[in-house]
Design an enzyme around this catalytic site. Sequence first.
Site, PDB file in Angstrom:
ATOM      1  N   GLY A  14       0.785  -1.238   0.000  1.00  0.00           N
ATOM      2  CA  GLY A  14       0.000   0.000   0.000  1.00  0.00           C
ATOM      3  C   GLY A  14       0.810   1.278   0.000  1.00  0.00           C
ATOM      4  O   GLY A  14       0.315   2.324   0.415  1.00  0.00           O
ATOM      5  N   HIS A 111       1.597   0.629 -13.282  1.00  0.00           N
ATOM      6  CA  HIS A 111       2.380  -0.581 -13.561  1.00  0.00           C
ATOM      7  C   HIS A 111       3.865  -0.211 -13.568  1.00  0.00           C
ATOM      8  O   HIS A 111       4.247   0.788 -14.183  1.00  0.00           O
ATOM      9  CB  HIS A 111       1.969  -1.184 -14.904  1.00  0.00           C
ATOM     10  CG  HIS A 111       2.642  -2.491 -15.180  1.00  0.00           C
ATOM     11  ND1 HIS A 111       2.302  -3.656 -14.513  1.00  0.00           N
ATOM     12  CD2 HIS A 111       3.658  -2.820 -16.023  1.00  0.00           C
ATOM     13  CE1 HIS A 111       3.079  -4.637 -14.937  1.00  0.00           C
ATOM     14  NE2 HIS A 111       3.906  -4.163 -15.844  1.00  0.00           N
TER      15      HIS A 111
END
Length: 219
Positions: A14, A111
């Site tokens: 996270g 990504h």
Amino acid sequence: MKKIKLAVMVSGRGSNLQAIIDYVERGDLPAEIALVVSNRANAQAVERARRHGITSIVFERSDYPSRLARDLAMTAAIEDHGVDLVVMAGYDQLVADELLVRFAGQIINIHPSLLPAFAGGLHAQADAWEYGVKLAGCTVHFVTPGPADGGQIILQKAIPVLEEDTAETLAQRILAEEHKLLPEGIRLFAEGRLELNGRRVRIKPVGSDNLYSARELLV
Ligand code: GRF
């Protein structure tokens, strides 16, 4: 400027969620996090949300008869929170096309590679390092049905691979860029500055006339 509502989809550490939280708390993004969605109860990202008083919902695959049922429940929860933009920030599974179609033009992902190179995998940074590329980086892109990480590219940041890099140091330097690039993608969306034209995303200048949202252009 009106704040947009975000749902952030997470699975693990996270750190990208934390970057978004930090931007929002500093007043540096015209956005609020309405909901954090995780497919793993023990994700550190869920704990980060809790610490910042952000609602989170865990959708474990084992609590549903199928992956589709789980993803439909997730879609409904995101809808219920009146979300404008879904942000995949380290979500580690493919999601059902139903969710992607419902939020077409309103769902983005970060990504850790310069797409279309090293798409799809969970170890793109190490794959790039092992391949021997001289430039690595990260990409913010729309998420669409079809091949993983194949949606339209919104932003990319390239960094050189240094002679002394290991796969780990390269991944760390890419991550530091992710923490800036993803909030920047969210900002452009919030400002209505992303215009989709087939595979291409045009970034409109500040103050341009925002006649169409990305979603309107897709349908
Ligand atoms: C990041 O490298 C992101 O690009 C990839 O998964 C990783 C998530 O890291 N999709 P974190 O959970 O945000 O720390």
